[in-house]
Scaffold this motif. Structure first.
Motif, mmCIF file in Angstrom:
data_model
loop_
_atom_site.group_PDB
_atom_site.id
_atom_site.type_symbol
_atom_site.label_atom_id
_atom_site.label_comp_id
_atom_site.label_asym_id
_atom_site.label_seq_id
_atom_site.Cartn_x
_atom_site.Cartn_y
_atom_site.Cartn_z
ATOM 1 N N UNK A 254 -48.042 10.594 -27.762
ATOM 2 C CA UNK A 254 -49.289 9.845 -27.625
ATOM 3 C C UNK A 254 -50.484 10.606 -28.179
ATOM 4 N N UNK A 255 -50.507 11.918 -28.017
ATOM 5 C CA UNK A 255 -51.624 12.714 -28.530
ATOM 6 C C UNK A 255 -51.633 12.685 -30.058
ATOM 7 N N UNK A 256 -50.456 12.830 -30.663
ATOM 8 C CA UNK A 256 -50.360 12.748 -32.128
ATOM 9 C C UNK A 256 -50.751 11.352 -32.611
ATOM 10 N N UNK A 257 -50.291 10.317 -31.900
ATOM 11 C CA UNK A 257 -50.638 8.940 -32.276
ATOM 12 C C UNK A 257 -52.144 8.725 -32.235
ATOM 13 N N UNK A 258 -52.817 9.325 -31.266
ATOM 14 C CA UNK A 258 -54.267 9.181 -31.146
ATOM 15 C C UNK A 258 -54.978 9.714 -32.386
ATOM 16 N N UNK A 320 -56.916 20.435 -24.788
ATOM 17 C CA UNK A 320 -56.901 20.023 -26.190
ATOM 18 C C UNK A 320 -56.869 18.500 -26.311
ATOM 19 N N UNK A 321 -56.040 17.847 -25.500
ATOM 20 C CA UNK A 321 -55.943 16.385 -25.537
ATOM 21 C C UNK A 321 -57.251 15.731 -25.105
ATOM 22 N N UNK A 323 -60.234 17.026 -25.490
ATOM 23 C CA UNK A 323 -61.181 17.206 -26.601
ATOM 24 C C UNK A 323 -60.939 16.163 -27.705
ATOM 25 N N UNK A 324 -59.669 15.866 -27.980
ATOM 26 C CA UNK A 324 -59.357 14.816 -28.950
ATOM 27 C C UNK A 324 -59.925 13.485 -28.479
ATOM 28 N N UNK A 325 -59.786 13.204 -27.182
ATOM 29 C CA UNK A 325 -60.292 11.959 -26.611
ATOM 30 C C UNK A 325 -61.818 11.878 -26.704
ATOM 31 N N UNK A 326 -62.492 12.965 -26.368
ATOM 32 C CA UNK A 326 -63.959 12.996 -26.447
ATOM 33 C C UNK A 326 -64.422 12.799 -27.892
ATOM 34 N N UNK A 327 -63.790 13.530 -28.815
ATOM 35 C CA UNK A 327 -64.148 13.395 -30.218
ATOM 36 C C UNK A 327 -63.950 11.977 -30.732
ATOM 37 N N UNK A 328 -62.864 11.332 -30.284
ATOM 38 C CA UNK A 328 -62.562 9.973 -30.738
ATOM 39 C C UNK A 328 -63.608 8.965 -30.283
ATOM 40 N N UNK A 347 -62.484 17.014 -32.316
ATOM 41 C CA UNK A 347 -61.051 16.730 -32.338
ATOM 42 C C UNK A 347 -60.295 17.826 -33.081
ATOM 43 N N UNK A 348 -60.931 18.426 -34.093
ATOM 44 C CA UNK A 348 -60.292 19.529 -34.814
ATOM 45 C C UNK A 348 -60.056 20.724 -33.917
ATOM 46 N N UNK A 349 -61.032 21.036 -33.068
ATOM 47 C CA UNK A 349 -60.845 22.117 -32.089
ATOM 48 C C UNK A 349 -59.672 21.776 -31.169
ATOM 49 N N UNK A 350 -59.650 20.524 -30.715
ATOM 50 C CA UNK A 350 -58.573 20.096 -29.829
ATOM 51 C C UNK A 350 -57.211 20.184 -30.481
ATOM 52 N N UNK A 351 -57.077 19.672 -31.713
ATOM 53 C CA UNK A 351 -55.777 19.676 -32.371
ATOM 54 C C UNK A 351 -55.348 21.082 -32.786
ATOM 55 N N UNK A 352 -56.315 21.936 -33.115
ATOM 56 C CA UNK A 352 -55.965 23.318 -33.425
ATOM 57 C C UNK A 352 -55.362 24.013 -32.216
ATOM 58 N N UNK A 353 -55.988 23.825 -31.060
ATOM 59 C CA UNK A 353 -55.463 24.402 -29.822
ATOM 60 C C UNK A 353 -54.124 23.770 -29.458
ATOM 61 N N UNK A 354 -54.028 22.466 -29.647
ATOM 62 C CA UNK A 354 -52.787 21.760 -29.334
ATOM 63 C C UNK A 354 -51.632 22.287 -30.179
#
Length: 428
Positions: A254-258, A320-321, A323-328, A347-354
């Motif tokens: 789900x995180x990748x799909x986001x 990380x997830x 942060x992706x949600x907030x960025x989105x 979201x880049x910070x989130x995905x880098x950490x993820x």
């Protein structure tokens, strides 16, 4: 048995045949193994993305210009099916391999040679049918590198070092992810030459990784009798003690799909939702990509060691997830181009950490280290599936409520993924 990497001491060498190492047997970080993983992944992923995103579509346009969109879709679908099966089957065969060169090295070296050869073949075919067939064979060969390579973290890295080594792996992954397309684009004027250069780079992946990681012999590992139970254990989805494994699988999915829900429609978001012109669109696509790349590389380097120091895997992945949600959600509130830059940064910070910590988490939820490559291959399907599901859900959201609906849809996906990761019990 071959020597192992820096940081290993006698207890690890003596027990290496068991295919795993504990904290007491590895007091120092196995940096040689980490470097082997990073170079191995960048040398297969970079060429793959350079071909898949740039050179293959260019080749399709040469062979079938009137039906290029349909042909690219067929190639993508076929590749996904082959990769799904290959991840499981080759991962299982790698787990069962007994050789003087170990379980993983024969597969990653053989996969590199076969992948490089198939890229040359793909570049030379002249019909759509042959292109589909050769591209599928290439996918099969490529996944002989993918599944065994990531299993090395389970085999050769003690739990207390997995965050750091996953970070090093993520650096290579990020470099290949963003650098491959740049490299491929340099050969748009000579597609055949581009295929040859990227084939040569692919050829280095397995040998470089194998030489650096110095995998020991697996001849001393117990042989498994060929029977129904062996087939179920090694060639099927995990069935016992796998609650946390499946939470990690679907959380990652789900995180990748986001992220792909937005990236898959990034161009149209800028042109149709934010109403940018051609020059501005090109500039913002470049800036967003730059933000995503820089933040991914920085967080890939930092998040894993922090995770090791805190002795936490779930918390960094959950943050990380979020942060992706907030960025989105930022572009949802304003149809202004700067909001996509903010998305790229957060979201880049989130995905880098993820990306840095997720592999360590995946290894630690494995139901059985004896089937690590197969089970990690299945977990890798979350990446493939998420890349497909994200744009599909985005298309549904656009049809229902317009481009603005993409952003809350992506945010919800990432938050549900975070909740699933939070429900994992066996990993802190």
């Amino acid at each position: 048995m071959s020597a192992v990497g820096p940081g290993a001491i006698a207890p690890e060498r003596e027990s290496a045949w068991a295919g795993t190492v504990e904290d007491a047997g590895q007091p120092r970080r196995p940096l040689r193994v980490g470097i082997a993983l990073a170079l191995g992944v960048v040398l297969w992923l970079g060429p793959y993305l350079g071909v898949n995103a740039v050179l293959l579509p260019a080749r399709v346009a040469e062979i079938a210009p009137a039906a290029k969109e349909t042909v690219v879709a067929v190639l993508a679908t076929s590749a996904m099916i082959v990769a799904t099966l290959a991840n499981i089957v080759i991962g299982a065969l790698s787990d069962l391999t007994r050789s003087r060169w170990g379980r993983r090295a024969p597969w990653i070296v053989g996969g590199s040679v076969a992948s490089a050869a198939m890229l040359i073949v793909v570049s030379s075919v002249n019909t759509v049918g042959l292109l589909v067939v050769t591209w599928c064979i290439y996918q099969l060969a490529l996944n002989a590198i993918v599944a065994p390579l990531i299993a090395v973290i389970s085999d050769r890295v003690a739990p207390k070092h997995r965050g750091t080594i996953s970070s090093i792996y993520a650096l290579g992954y990020s470099a290949g992810l963003y650098g491959g397309q740049i490299l491929g684009a340099q050969f748009l004027g000579s597609v055949t030459t581009g295929f040859a250069v990227l084939a040569a780079v692919t050829l280095l992946s397995g040998p470089v990784a194998a030489v650096l990681m110095r995998e020991g012999s697996s001849l001393g590992m117990p042989q498994q009798r060929f029977d129904k139970q062996m087939l179920l254990d090694n060639f099927s989805f995990p069935r016992h003690g796998a609650r946390d494994y499946y939470l990690a699988l679907f959380g990652k999915f789900l995180i990748v799909a986001a992220t792909f829900a937005i990236s898959g429609y990034q161009l149209y978001i800028l042109t149709d939702y934010m109403l940018l012109g051609g020059d501005d669109t090109s500039r913002y696509v470049s800036l967003i990509s730059l933000f995503l790349m820089i933040t991914a590389l920085v967080m890939s380097a930092a998040a894993g060691p922090i995770s090791d120091r805190l002795q936490r895997r779930r918390l960094p992945v959950v943050i990380a997830a979020i942060l992706v949600s907030i960025g989105a959600m930022i572009p949802f509130f304003a149809a202004e181009a700067w909001t996509m830059l903010a998305y790229g940064l957060i979201a880049g910070i989130g995905m880098g950490a993820f990306n840095a910590v997720d592999q360590a988490l995946n290894v630690e939820v494995l139901p059985d280290p004896r089937t690590a490559a197969k089970d990690l291959g299945i977990l890798n399907l979350a990446n493939t599936g998420g890349q497909v599901l994200g744009p599909v859900l985005a298309a549904v959201a656009i049809s229902a409520a317009g481009y603005q609906a993409i952003f809350p849809a992506a945010a919800v996906l990432s938050l549900i993924g975070a909740i699933l990761i939070l429900l994992i019990r066996s990993v802190r």
